[in-house]
Design a protein around this motif. Structure first.
Motif, PDB file in Angstrom:
ATOM      1  N   UNK A  23       0.362  -0.726   0.155  1.00  0.00           N
ATOM      2  CA  UNK A  23      -0.265   0.167  -0.005  1.00  0.00           C
ATOM      3  C   UNK A  23       1.284   1.302   0.083  1.00  0.00           C
ATOM      4  N   UNK A  59      -3.747   2.978   5.159  1.00  0.00           N
ATOM      5  CA  UNK A  59      -4.770   3.216   6.102  1.00  0.00           C
ATOM      6  C   UNK A  59      -4.719   1.500   7.192  1.00  0.00           C
ATOM      7  N   UNK A  60      -4.219   1.493   8.167  1.00  0.00           N
ATOM      8  CA  UNK A  60      -3.509   0.269   8.823  1.00  0.00           C
ATOM      9  C   UNK A  60      -4.888  -0.333  10.684  1.00  0.00           C
ATOM     10  N   UNK A  61      -5.209   1.578  10.779  1.00  0.00           N
ATOM     11  CA  UNK A  61      -5.751   1.153  11.900  1.00  0.00           C
ATOM     12  C   UNK A  61      -6.363   2.666  12.627  1.00  0.00           C
ATOM     13  N   UNK A 102      -6.017  15.323  -0.907  1.00  0.00           N
ATOM     14  CA  UNK A 102      -5.844  14.081  -2.101  1.00  0.00           C
ATOM     15  C   UNK A 102      -5.412  15.040  -3.101  1.00  0.00           C
ATOM     16  N   UNK A 155      -3.428  12.262  -4.193  1.00  0.00           N
ATOM     17  CA  UNK A 155      -2.590  11.543  -3.250  1.00  0.00           C
ATOM     18  C   UNK A 155      -4.098  10.370  -3.145  1.00  0.00           C
ATOM     19  N   UNK A 156      -3.246   9.178  -2.016  1.00  0.00           N
ATOM     20  CA  UNK A 156      -4.424   7.792  -2.067  1.00  0.00           C
ATOM     21  C   UNK A 156      -4.249   7.659  -0.707  1.00  0.00           C
ATOM     22  N   UNK A 157      -5.327   7.283   0.044  1.00  0.00           N
ATOM     23  CA  UNK A 157      -5.491   6.312   1.216  1.00  0.00           C
ATOM     24  C   UNK A 157      -6.124   5.398   1.230  1.00  0.00           C
ATOM     25  N   UNK A 158      -5.374   3.687   1.119  1.00  0.00           N
ATOM     26  CA  UNK A 158      -5.848   3.028   0.907  1.00  0.00           C
ATOM     27  C   UNK A 158      -5.565   1.757   2.170  1.00  0.00           C
ATOM     28  N   UNK A 159      -6.506   1.278   2.846  1.00  0.00           N
ATOM     29  CA  UNK A 159      -7.153   0.248   3.872  1.00  0.00           C
ATOM     30  C   UNK A 159      -6.071  -0.920   3.576  1.00  0.00           C
ATOM     31  N   UNK A 160      -5.525  -0.977   4.772  1.00  0.00           N
ATOM     32  CA  UNK A 160      -4.863  -1.929   5.258  1.00  0.00           C
ATOM     33  C   UNK A 160      -5.504  -3.165   5.796  1.00  0.00           C
ATOM     34  N   UNK A 161      -5.220  -4.446   4.645  1.00  0.00           N
ATOM     35  CA  UNK A 161      -5.785  -6.029   4.920  1.00  0.00           C
ATOM     36  C   UNK A 161      -5.101  -6.994   5.155  1.00  0.00           C
ATOM     37  N   UNK A 217      -5.544  -9.763   2.797  1.00  0.00           N
ATOM     38  CA  UNK A 217      -5.985  -9.922   0.989  1.00  0.00           C
ATOM     39  C   UNK A 217      -5.187 -10.523   0.539  1.00  0.00           C
ATOM     40  N   UNK A 255     -12.698   1.341   4.723  1.00  0.00           N
ATOM     41  CA  UNK A 255     -11.814   1.620   3.232  1.00  0.00           C
ATOM     42  C   UNK A 255     -10.762   0.049   3.984  1.00  0.00           C
ATOM     43  N   UNK A 256     -10.776  -0.003   5.343  1.00  0.00           N
ATOM     44  CA  UNK A 256      -9.941  -0.774   5.883  1.00  0.00           C
ATOM     45  C   UNK A 256     -10.580  -2.117   5.766  1.00  0.00           C
ATOM     46  N   UNK A 307     -10.888  -3.162   2.086  1.00  0.00           N
ATOM     47  CA  UNK A 307      -9.563  -3.353   1.484  1.00  0.00           C
ATOM     48  C   UNK A 307      -9.828  -2.378   0.352  1.00  0.00           C
ATOM     49  N   UNK A 308     -10.225  -1.169   0.231  1.00  0.00           N
ATOM     50  CA  UNK A 308     -10.148  -0.707  -0.407  1.00  0.00           C
ATOM     51  C   UNK A 308      -9.624   1.301  -0.691  1.00  0.00           C
ATOM     52  N   UNK A 309      -9.797   1.355  -1.563  1.00  0.00           N
ATOM     53  CA  UNK A 309      -9.028   3.238  -1.572  1.00  0.00           C
ATOM     54  C   UNK A 309      -9.969   4.136  -1.860  1.00  0.00           C
ATOM     55  N   UNK A 310      -9.638   5.639  -1.340  1.00  0.00           N
ATOM     56  CA  UNK A 310      -9.540   6.985  -2.173  1.00  0.00           C
ATOM     57  C   UNK A 310      -8.328   7.715  -2.614  1.00  0.00           C
ATOM     58  N   UNK A 311      -9.056   7.933  -3.693  1.00  0.00           N
ATOM     59  CA  UNK A 311      -7.536   8.933  -4.495  1.00  0.00           C
ATOM     60  C   UNK A 311      -7.748   9.739  -4.997  1.00  0.00           C
ATOM     61  N   UNK A 312      -7.566  11.117  -4.905  1.00  0.00           N
ATOM     62  CA  UNK A 312      -7.933  12.360  -5.310  1.00  0.00           C
ATOM     63  C   UNK A 312      -7.834  12.526  -7.432  1.00  0.00           C
TER      64      UNK A 312
END
Lengths: 337, 337
Positions: free
Chosen positions: A142, A247-249, A268, A273-279, A282, B268-269, B272-277
């Motif tokens: 991520x 984004x882990x927690x 963002x 930029x991006x935020x992506x969940x950590x799982x 997967x 998102x966590x 396992x999803x994302x937000x991107x600008x």
């Protein structure tokens, strides 16, 4: 005759977790069917993610049913078996529960492991368990690290955060950690090799943002976020172009009824930029690769993992709560027997 | 003798934009140096992004200086020239300002275009301008659409949103739009070909989420977000595994001092999803490819673009504010002359 104690979830937590949300059942040992085996659990992993499983919301795992054993990763030894695949004396690990004994079955998810290869058997719950796998896949997949880039880690003195910072250094990144208090900040630098540390205590978003800016005047390329709200908002104010936020927690809000999330999402857009969940789950097919690499780094002395072990199933609640007040000193593990 | 009227930013807006934040200067036409040309601006593009340029915060473009002309994309005709590259009579477009005349220069960013190829010259500011490019790259690059997947678009009756929904249909997706009021919702389906429409008015996060769930019982694979806060929070409650949220705008908070952003980031966590600008300028080298494709789809009747044209530089403020109260009916354009 041995008994099985199980920690049950007896109420859905509303905001802050209470001791009364749990109770302990004492029962006879379960009987085995053909193909099953009985595991004497020795250690359980206590993780922030468990707080999410206690809520009645759709997630990657079903909520823990009311009245059921609290789900947890455990390791233990097979003490009775009706399958040749899992002989008595074998160490195994799996997603079982906070209980003295768990029943496994052929073809289930409980895995055998060679305890003699590990410096400490509890490493299987820390660096080779969810913590190590989360740090490994969360950071590599991520954050997509590039040598010379700057990484900001929040919750940096925690189990996952301290590993991510060290992985950052192994990948040639400059690493800044955020933690609570001078002692933890010193530990980031002296023990985990971070380049800089920021104490979040007493700082609002503007002050946190200024501290990040002072440590990384050109902004950060990667954020590994464990906390959320003010700390995430301050990180968002310091993104570089094409930054990746893993984004882990969101530990700041797991025991709160008020969710803040992040208010500076506009950042963002303007920085692409991006935020992506950590799982980590997967990447299940790649767990063997990750464990092999993490074990090699550990053996070569390139990674340091701290474990904080509390004893006794009856202490599960106060031990778990240490994750939220920050009083744990490393990966939180409960010794069952 | 002709004069040049320029709309100036004279105060940094605090929250809601006020008419007094702007004034109009009247000046003689600028003199040209060698290599320069004078453009008579005919139309200006009014975009939500301009609100961001008025704040004094670091961004992908510098803030508009106080006392300077409000930056805007414009099209016009060269009326005087001291370069052979830009002859008198040539249509040009560029990022200039809300003013009667702009000065361009050889090697600058003002581009010539062939107005005779367009059904309407204003298409250059809508489907072939920032709106079209933002929809094209934001959807294709940040949503990564796959046929059969479900796309949720907020601000769906707006210029970008209506195009994104149509692009979704062209790519074989099921498309759900969120807009304000029954008329706009009907337009989504009847005019832009969306599969379903949700009226956000009078709905809190829980009601919005339930409406999304009713339209997409298995959740959404992609979100194209133009609004933020409650609407984004409701979308986050309906993500599928590996969902992609393209964050194009947060129009609900551009004129507010209180930012909400998104409170349901935990989603998102667990998915396992994302937000991107979304930032179209990141794809500058591919603008010709995108314009060619968009023009082809327009010519083939596969895309519908609505333009809402208001007249007069002196009406720049009320015309711009239509973007925020939702009273515009398509891409907002100001006719200057």
């Amino acid at each position: 005759m041995a008994e099985n104690r199980r920690v049950l979830l007896v109420a859905r937590p509303q905001g802050m977790l209470r001791a009364e949300d749990f109770s302990i059942a004492v029962e006879p040992l379960p009987a085995l069917a053909d193909g099953q085996f009985l595991v004497r659990n020795h250690y359980a992993s206590l993780d922030p993610a468990m707080r999410g499983w206690m809520d009645d919301v759709p997630s990657y795992l079903p909520p823990i049913p009311l009245g059921a054993t609290v789900r947890a990763g455990t390791i233990g030894v097979v003490v009775e078996s009706r399958t040749l695949d899992y002989p008595v004396g074998q160490w195994v690990g799996g997603l079982n529960g906070l209980e003295d004994y768990s029943v496994g079955a052929e073809g289930g998810t409980t895995r055998k492991f060679d305890a003699s290869r590990l410096a400490k058997v509890t490493n299987y719950l820390s660096i080779l368990g969810g913590v190590g796998l989360t740090a490994y896949f969360g950071f590599l997949e991520e954050c997509q690290p590039q040598p010379g880039q700057t990484l900001l880690v929040s919750g940096a003195a925690g189990a996952v955060g301290s590993l991510v910072g060290q992985l950052g250094k192994l990948h040639g990144c400059r690493v800044i950690g955020i933690a609570g208090g001078a002692a933890k900040c010193a530990k980031l630098i002296d023990r985990y090799g971070f380049d800089a540390a920021i104490d979040y205590r007493g700082k609002d978003v503007a002050a946190l943002s200024a501290a990040i800016r002072a440590a990384a005047p050109d902004g950060v390329d990667m954020v590994f976020e464990n906390v959320g709200s003010d700390i995430l908002d301050a990180a968002l104010l310091n993104l570089r172009r094409n930054a990746r936020v893993a984004l882990c927690g969101l530990i700041s809000e797991y025991n709160s009824e008020q969710r803040i999330g992040a208010r500076n999402l506009w950042s963002l857009i303007v920085h692409h930029a991006q935020i992506r969940g950590v799982l980590a789950t997967e990447f299940l097919p790649r767990f063997p690769e990750a464990r092999e690499q993490l074990e090699a780094w550990l053996t070569e002395g390139k990674l340091t993992i701290d474990e904080h072990i509390e004893e006794g199933l009856e202490n599960a609640y106060p031990a778990f709560m240490r994750l939220f007040d920050g009083s744990n000193q490393g990966k939180m593990i409960l010794k069952i027997a």
